[in-house]
Design an enzyme around this catalytic site. Sequence first.
Site, PDB file in Angstrom:
ATOM      1  CB  THR A   8      -0.965   0.043   1.207  1.00 18.24           C
ATOM      2  OG1 THR A   8      -0.221   0.310   2.406  1.00 18.24           O
ATOM      3  CG2 THR A   8      -1.738  -1.261   1.367  1.00 18.24           C
ATOM      4  CB  SER A  11       2.027   6.122  -5.883  1.00 19.18           C
ATOM      5  OG  SER A  11       1.593   6.697  -4.666  1.00 19.18           O
ATOM      6  CB  SER A  12       5.536   8.724  -3.712  1.00 16.89           C
ATOM      7  OG  SER A  12       4.760   8.752  -2.536  1.00 16.89           O
ATOM      8  N   GLY A  13       7.913   7.636  -2.398  1.00 17.51           N
ATOM      9  CA  GLY A  13       8.659   7.517  -1.145  1.00 17.51           C
ATOM     10  C   GLY A  13       9.149   6.114  -0.814  1.00 17.51           C
ATOM     11  CB  ILE A  14       9.270   4.420   2.487  1.00 19.40           C
ATOM     12  CG1 ILE A  14      10.078   5.542   3.148  1.00 19.40           C
ATOM     13  CG2 ILE A  14       9.679   3.064   3.072  1.00 19.40           C
ATOM     14  CD1 ILE A  14       9.574   5.986   4.507  1.00 19.40           C
ATOM     15  CB  SER A 173       6.657   6.479  12.873  1.00 19.26           C
ATOM     16  OG  SER A 173       7.319   7.634  13.279  1.00 19.26           O
ATOM     17  CE1 TYR A 195       2.701   9.644  10.298  1.00 19.94           C
ATOM     18  CE2 TYR A 195       4.253   9.935  12.106  1.00 19.94           C
ATOM     19  CZ  TYR A 195       3.949   9.443  10.848  1.00 19.94           C
ATOM     20  OH  TYR A 195       4.898   8.734  10.143  1.00 19.94           O
TER      21      TYR A 195
HETATM   22  N1  LIG Z   1       9.312   9.949   5.822  1.00 20.53           N
HETATM   23  C1  LIG Z   1       9.625   9.603   7.069  1.00 20.53           C
HETATM   24  O1  LIG Z   1      10.568  10.149   7.674  1.00 20.53           O
HETATM   25  C2  LIG Z   1       8.844   8.558   7.760  1.00 20.53           C
HETATM   26  C3  LIG Z   1       7.753   7.926   7.190  1.00 20.53           C
HETATM   27  N2  LIG Z   1       7.088   6.962   7.883  1.00 20.53           N
HETATM   28  C4  LIG Z   1       5.949   6.265   7.290  1.00 20.53           C
HETATM   29  O2  LIG Z   1       6.331   5.723   6.046  1.00 20.53           O
HETATM   30  C5  LIG Z   1       5.162   5.506   5.247  1.00 20.53           C
HETATM   31  C6  LIG Z   1       5.435   6.000   3.849  1.00 20.53           C
HETATM   32  O3  LIG Z   1       5.578   7.415   3.890  1.00 20.53           O
HETATM   33  P1  LIG Z   1       6.642   8.215   3.018  1.00 20.53           P
HETATM   34  O4  LIG Z   1       7.189   7.350   1.970  1.00 20.53           O
HETATM   35  O5  LIG Z   1       7.534   8.899   3.941  1.00 20.53           O
HETATM   36  O6  LIG Z   1       5.726   9.363   2.426  1.00 20.53           O
HETATM   37  P2  LIG Z   1       5.063   9.542   0.984  1.00 20.53           P
HETATM   38  O7  LIG Z   1       4.107  10.654   1.156  1.00 20.53           O
HETATM   39  O8  LIG Z   1       6.089   9.620  -0.054  1.00 20.53           O
HETATM   40  O9  LIG Z   1       4.293   8.175   0.770  1.00 20.53           O
HETATM   41  C7  LIG Z   1       3.066   7.897   1.363  1.00 20.53           C
HETATM   42  C8  LIG Z   1       2.328   6.952   0.462  1.00 20.53           C
HETATM   43  O10 LIG Z   1       1.073   6.655   1.070  1.00 20.53           O
HETATM   44  C9  LIG Z   1       0.067   6.901   0.112  1.00 20.53           C
HETATM   45  N3  LIG Z   1      -1.196   7.270   0.739  1.00 20.53           N
HETATM   46  C10 LIG Z   1      -1.446   8.328   1.521  1.00 20.53           C
HETATM   47  N4  LIG Z   1      -2.745   8.344   1.846  1.00 20.53           N
HETATM   48  C11 LIG Z   1      -3.314   7.275   1.255  1.00 20.53           C
HETATM   49  C12 LIG Z   1      -4.623   6.778   1.197  1.00 20.53           C
HETATM   50  N5  LIG Z   1      -5.633   7.367   1.814  1.00 20.53           N
HETATM   51  N6  LIG Z   1      -4.862   5.639   0.480  1.00 20.53           N
HETATM   52  C13 LIG Z   1      -3.849   5.028  -0.161  1.00 20.53           C
HETATM   53  N7  LIG Z   1      -2.588   5.462  -0.169  1.00 20.53           N
HETATM   54  C14 LIG Z   1      -2.328   6.585   0.530  1.00 20.53           C
HETATM   55  C15 LIG Z   1       0.602   8.022  -0.762  1.00 20.53           C
HETATM   56  O11 LIG Z   1      -0.122   8.059  -1.976  1.00 20.53           O
HETATM   57  P3  LIG Z   1      -0.126   9.360  -2.928  1.00 20.53           P
HETATM   58  O12 LIG Z   1       1.071   9.192  -3.816  1.00 20.53           O
HETATM   59  O13 LIG Z   1      -1.415   9.269  -3.659  1.00 20.53           O
HETATM   60  O14 LIG Z   1      -0.033  10.549  -2.026  1.00 20.53           O
HETATM   61  C16 LIG Z   1       2.041   7.591  -0.898  1.00 20.53           C
HETATM   62  O15 LIG Z   1       2.189   6.606  -1.889  1.00 20.53           O
HETATM   63  C17 LIG Z   1       4.032   6.224   5.975  1.00 20.53           C
HETATM   64  O16 LIG Z   1       3.240   5.283   6.647  1.00 20.53           O
HETATM   65  C18 LIG Z   1       4.760   7.109   6.972  1.00 20.53           C
HETATM   66  O17 LIG Z   1       3.968   7.370   8.094  1.00 20.53           O
HETATM   67  C19 LIG Z   1       7.471   6.582   9.125  1.00 20.53           C
HETATM   68  C20 LIG Z   1       8.542   7.167   9.719  1.00 20.53           C
HETATM   69  C21 LIG Z   1       9.302   8.195   9.091  1.00 20.53           C
HETATM   70  C1  LIG Z   2      15.427  23.005  10.308  1.00 21.39           C
HETATM   71  C2  LIG Z   2      16.290  22.156  11.167  1.00 21.39           C
HETATM   72  C3  LIG Z   2      17.706  22.473  11.308  1.00 21.39           C
HETATM   73  C4  LIG Z   2      15.832  21.116  11.763  1.00 21.39           C
HETATM   74  C5  LIG Z   2      14.415  20.704  11.694  1.00 21.39           C
HETATM   75  C6  LIG Z   2      14.354  19.248  11.637  1.00 21.39           C
HETATM   76  C7  LIG Z   2      12.947  18.719  11.886  1.00 21.39           C
HETATM   77  C8  LIG Z   2      11.973  19.350  10.923  1.00 21.39           C
HETATM   78  C9  LIG Z   2      13.031  17.267  11.765  1.00 21.39           C
HETATM   79  C10 LIG Z   2      13.941  16.752  12.858  1.00 21.39           C
HETATM   80  C11 LIG Z   2      13.462  15.361  13.169  1.00 21.39           C
HETATM   81  C12 LIG Z   2      12.462  15.086  12.085  1.00 21.39           C
HETATM   82  C13 LIG Z   2      11.561  13.955  12.165  1.00 21.39           C
HETATM   83  C14 LIG Z   2      10.353  13.951  11.523  1.00 21.39           C
HETATM   84  C15 LIG Z   2       9.899  15.156  10.853  1.00 21.39           C
HETATM   85  C16 LIG Z   2      10.934  16.257  10.692  1.00 21.39           C
HETATM   86  C17 LIG Z   2      11.798  16.397  11.910  1.00 21.39           C
HETATM   87  C18 LIG Z   2      10.945  16.822  13.083  1.00 21.39           C
HETATM   88  C19 LIG Z   2       9.419  12.790  11.608  1.00 21.39           C
HETATM   89  C20 LIG Z   2       8.439  13.147  12.715  1.00 21.39           C
HETATM   90  C21 LIG Z   2       8.664  12.553  10.301  1.00 21.39           C
HETATM   91  C22 LIG Z   2       7.681  11.441  10.387  1.00 21.39           C
HETATM   92  C23 LIG Z   2       8.034  10.319  11.285  1.00 21.39           C
HETATM   93  O1  LIG Z   2       7.317   9.333  11.267  1.00 21.39           O
HETATM   94  C24 LIG Z   2       9.152  10.437  12.224  1.00 21.39           C
HETATM   95  C25 LIG Z   2       9.822   9.151  12.504  1.00 21.39           C
HETATM   96  C26 LIG Z   2      10.124  11.530  11.888  1.00 21.39           C
HETATM   97  C27 LIG Z   2      11.104  11.705  13.032  1.00 21.39           C
HETATM   98  C28 LIG Z   2      12.092  12.763  12.833  1.00 21.39           C
END
Ligand SMILES: NC(=O)C1=CN([C@@H]2O[C@H](COP(=O)(O)OP(=O)(O)OC[C@H]3O[C@@H](n4cnc5c(N)ncnc54)[C@H](OP(=O)(O)O)[C@@H]3O)[C@@H](O)[C@H]2O)C=CC1
Ligand SMILES: CC(C)=CCC[C@@H](C)[C@H]1CC[C@H]2C3=C(CC[C@]12C)[C@@]1(C)CCC(=O)[C@@H](C)[C@@H]1CC3
Length: 326
Positions: A8, A11-14, A173, A195
């Site tokens: 699930t 489409s992007s990111g992780i 997370s 969240y």
């Molecule tokens: N980035 C980070 O630092 C961290 C991310 N995570 C978790 O990793 C996971 C992936 O996030 P990340 O890759 O960072 O972010 P992205 O926004 O790149 O990816 C999120 C993905 O979830 C999809 N999505 C969001 N809402 C829905 C929905 N309602 N139905 C179906 N798909 C949906 C998005 O689709 P669409 O392309 O359409 O938006 C996208 O493909 C998340 O669960 C996030 O909470 C956890 C810890 C840290």
């Molecule tokens: C502008 C500067 C110098 C620092 C700002 C950093 C924060 C915006 C950044 C530091 C730790 C980050 C973090 C997340 C978001 C951005 C930060 C707060 C998350 C909360 C993103 C989503 C997750 O699920 C967490 C695991 C991330 C934890 C760390």
Amino acid sequence: MTKVILVTGASSGIGLALCERLLSHDPEGLQLCLACRDVQRARDARAALLASHPTAHVTLVQMDTSSVSSVIGAAQEVKRRYNRLDFLYLNAGIMPNPHFDVKAFFRGLFSSRIVTMFATGGGGILTQEDRVTADGLQEIFMTNLFGHFLLIRELEPILCHAGLTSQLIWTSSSNAHPSAFSVDDIQHRRGTQPYSSSKYACDLLSLALNTHYNKQGLYSSVTCPGFVMTSLTYGILPFFPPFLWTLLMPLFWLIRILTNTFTLTPYNGAEALLWLFKQQPESLDPQAKYQSSTSGLGKNYTQPRKMDVDLHMSEVLILSVKCCSL
Ligand SMILES: NC(=O)C1=CN([C@@H]2O[C@H](COP(=O)(O)OP(=O)(O)OC[C@H]3O[C@@H](n4cnc5c(N)ncnc54)[C@H](OP(=O)(O)O)[C@@H]3O)[C@@H](O)[C@H]2O)C=CC1
Ligand SMILES: CC(C)=CCC[C@@H](C)[C@H]1CC[C@H]2C3=C(CC[C@]12C)[C@@]1(C)CCC(=O)[C@@H](C)[C@@H]1CC3
């Protein structure tokens, strides 16, 4: 034997990086199904995957985890296409309308919480404003947790097969924190950290799913990708364009020397999700969160960390979640 994998939020990111890494690991032996809410973005993701792996089997299913009917419809389509599912990655997630609390951030900078604040985003530096979906549920709870719970429930017939194992792999997370979660308010209607609450609920639910399903060959594990630069992260400071984040990268690489949770790229963030794919599920610890980690020198590895979860609370949560689905 070919393995069927559904991801699930592919489409992007992780999620997308995970698909790429799975196909690099085994380009011929996988049937990958990308479950995405936006069909065009899903098509683009599939095209990108096929460009690097032209012979791979990659299909799409439209699914919005924030909508009950969409999840049920998508699950029906998946059951029609496959009679067995080996891996279900529960990765889609949102953190909408985030507020970065600058005061809490600077307070944290001059306190003993400085490293945990950077590593987990905890300490109250991030709050969100949630919405209510058309189904009358809180959007963050629905997208990150409940939509996935419904999906597992609907796919049970193809996940549980006598003599075979299947794996559920959650993208949780380090921001999942028990203080943000309450069993009296599982949707987090009243607080400011939906969240964190939804991710802690994923940790608890995974534990309960193991209790209920291990005897049927279904195992659940939790991962944390670390802090990764994705659209979710860029959305935290919307006034901060992506190129400014790029300027901060040298600072983040330095922070990575102190905390290996700054994985930073989706490729690195997918490390633990791929590692779990290669493990025997029976050997995994149901109370561990498998953390993607990247060393100061850029080496990727997976670290298990004990979760702060208890069995009783996980049972209460799964009962409450079942009640929501009635
Ligand atoms: N980035 C980070 O630092 C961290 C991310 N995570 C978790 O990793 C996971 C992936 O996030 P990340 O890759 O960072 O972010 P992205 O926004 O790149 O990816 C999120 C993905 O979830 C999809 N999505 C969001 N809402 C829905 C929905 N309602 N139905 C179906 N798909 C949906 C998005 O689709 P669409 O392309 O359409 O938006 C996208 O493909 C998340 O669960 C996030 O909470 C956890 C810890 C840290
Ligand atoms: C502008 C500067 C110098 C620092 C700002 C950093 C924060 C915006 C950044 C530091 C730790 C980050 C973090 C997340 C978001 C951005 C930060 C707060 C998350 C909360 C993103 C989503 C997750 O699920 C967490 C695991 C991330 C934890 C760390």
